[in-house]
Design an enzyme around this catalytic site. Structure first.
Site, PDB file in Angstrom:
ATOM      1  CG  HIS A  43      -2.168 -40.759  14.296  1.00 14.31           C
ATOM      2  ND1 HIS A  43      -2.600 -39.462  14.102  1.00 14.31           N
ATOM      3  CD2 HIS A  43      -2.165 -40.953  15.640  1.00 14.31           C
ATOM      4  CE1 HIS A  43      -2.832 -38.900  15.280  1.00 14.31           C
ATOM      5  NE2 HIS A  43      -2.583 -39.786  16.223  1.00 14.31           N
ATOM      6  CG  HIS A 125      -9.228 -43.125  19.366  1.00 12.13           C
ATOM      7  ND1 HIS A 125      -8.548 -43.406  20.538  1.00 12.13           N
ATOM      8  CD2 HIS A 125      -9.012 -41.805  19.132  1.00 12.13           C
ATOM      9  CE1 HIS A 125      -7.963 -42.315  20.977  1.00 12.13           C
ATOM     10  NE2 HIS A 125      -8.220 -41.319  20.143  1.00 12.13           N
TER      11      HIS A 125
HETATM   12  P1  2AM Z   1      -6.492 -38.090  20.223  1.00  7.86           P
HETATM   13  O1  2AM Z   1      -6.417 -38.229  18.744  1.00  7.86           O
HETATM   14  O2  2AM Z   1      -7.541 -38.926  20.856  1.00  7.86           O
HETATM   15  O3  2AM Z   1      -6.530 -36.648  20.675  1.00  7.86           O
HETATM   16  C1  2AM Z   1      -0.976 -37.055  19.232  1.00  7.86           C
HETATM   17  O4  2AM Z   1      -1.427 -35.964  19.975  1.00  7.86           O
HETATM   18  C2  2AM Z   1      -1.767 -38.281  19.546  1.00  7.86           C
HETATM   19  O5  2AM Z   1      -1.620 -38.605  20.924  1.00  7.86           O
HETATM   20  C3  2AM Z   1      -3.248 -38.173  19.286  1.00  7.86           C
HETATM   21  O6  2AM Z   1      -3.678 -39.373  18.685  1.00  7.86           O
HETATM   22  C4  2AM Z   1      -3.874 -37.994  20.633  1.00  7.86           C
HETATM   23  O7  2AM Z   1      -5.102 -38.667  20.789  1.00  7.86           O
HETATM   24  C5  2AM Z   1      -2.879 -38.681  21.531  1.00  7.86           C
HETATM   25  N1  2AM Z   1      -2.797 -38.029  22.841  1.00  7.86           N
HETATM   26  C6  2AM Z   1      -2.601 -36.727  23.079  1.00  7.86           C
HETATM   27  N2  2AM Z   1      -2.521 -36.499  24.408  1.00  7.86           N
HETATM   28  C7  2AM Z   1      -2.664 -37.689  25.021  1.00  7.86           C
HETATM   29  C8  2AM Z   1      -2.671 -38.104  26.378  1.00  7.86           C
HETATM   30  N3  2AM Z   1      -2.499 -37.267  27.380  1.00  7.86           N
HETATM   31  N4  2AM Z   1      -2.854 -39.424  26.632  1.00  7.86           N
HETATM   32  C9  2AM Z   1      -3.031 -40.296  25.617  1.00  7.86           C
HETATM   33  N5  2AM Z   1      -3.026 -39.956  24.307  1.00  7.86           N
HETATM   34  C10 2AM Z   1      -2.854 -38.669  24.023  1.00  7.86           C
END
Ligand code: 2AM
Length: 175
Positions: A43, A125
């Site tokens: 996603h 991303h």
């Molecule tokens: P990531 O894939 O770069 O880890 C669910 O956890 C989604 O939220 C993931 O896509 C994750 O990104 C993102 N995510 C998790 N913690 C976050 C944070 N503190 N700030 C922004 N995005 C976050």
């Protein structure tokens, strides 16, 4: 204690694209590069909300429902590695205006509702691999997946049986 859910707004990827991505990933990165995300978990996050109460979730959903903007085309033609967070990702070299606008709106609505928002700029991303802490050689940028984005989704993130799963709770059309 009131029930809280870990939530985020994001985009789903079409099923065919997810299947192509995992086949490409398997052919591109060695098994030791990191932990692959499951195909049904791929996603793109628009706005991370953190742990949210039911009451706040209702308010966030109401605000999301007021967003009126057309869809856009998302192209995944860039890849990168963030060694500190251990993420290998795909994203657009040039983010479409509609994507930036949608993320900015959701992030500002979230901030106004009291959800902490990182001051870091939005870097769209799709996480492909996690726990990628060692240096990795990235493939030449000769790949490209492109698809129309016609809706956005509120996801719940749940950890169970050793794996994080993302469940779509609600979705809104872009029109
Ligand atoms: P990531 O894939 O770069 O880890 C669910 O956890 C989604 O939220 C993931 O896509 C994750 O990104 C993102 N995510 C998790 N913690 C976050 C944070 N503190 N700030 C922004 N995005 C976050």
């Amino acid at each position: 204690m009131r029930e809280q859910k870990r939530l985020f707004f994001g985009l789903e990827l079409p099923q065919q694209c997810r299947q192509e991505l995992i086949a490409w990933r398997a052919a591109t990165f060695p098994a030791e590069a990191g932990q692959p995300m499951a195909a049904d978990s791929l996603h793109l996050t628009l706005a991370f909300l953190g742990e949210v109460s039911e009451e706040k979730t209702r308010a966030l959903m109401q605000q999301a429902g007021r967003i009126a903007q057309p869809g856009f085309t998302l192209t995944l033609d860039d890849a990168g590695h963030w060694p500190r967070s251990g993420v290998i990702w795909l994203g657009p070299r040039q983010a479409p205006r509609g994507l930036l606008q949608l993320a900015a709106l959701l992030r500002s609505q979230a901030a106004r509702s009291g959800c902490y928002q990182t001051p870091l700029p939005f870097h769209p991303h799709v996480t492909l691999l996690r726990q990628a802490l060692q240096p990795v050689s990235l493939p030449p940028r000769n790949f490209c997946w492109s698809f129309p984005v016609e809706r956005f989704v509120l996801f719940q993130s749940q950890f169970s049986r050793g794996r994080t799963r993302y469940q779509a709770l609600a979705e809104w059309a872009l029109r």
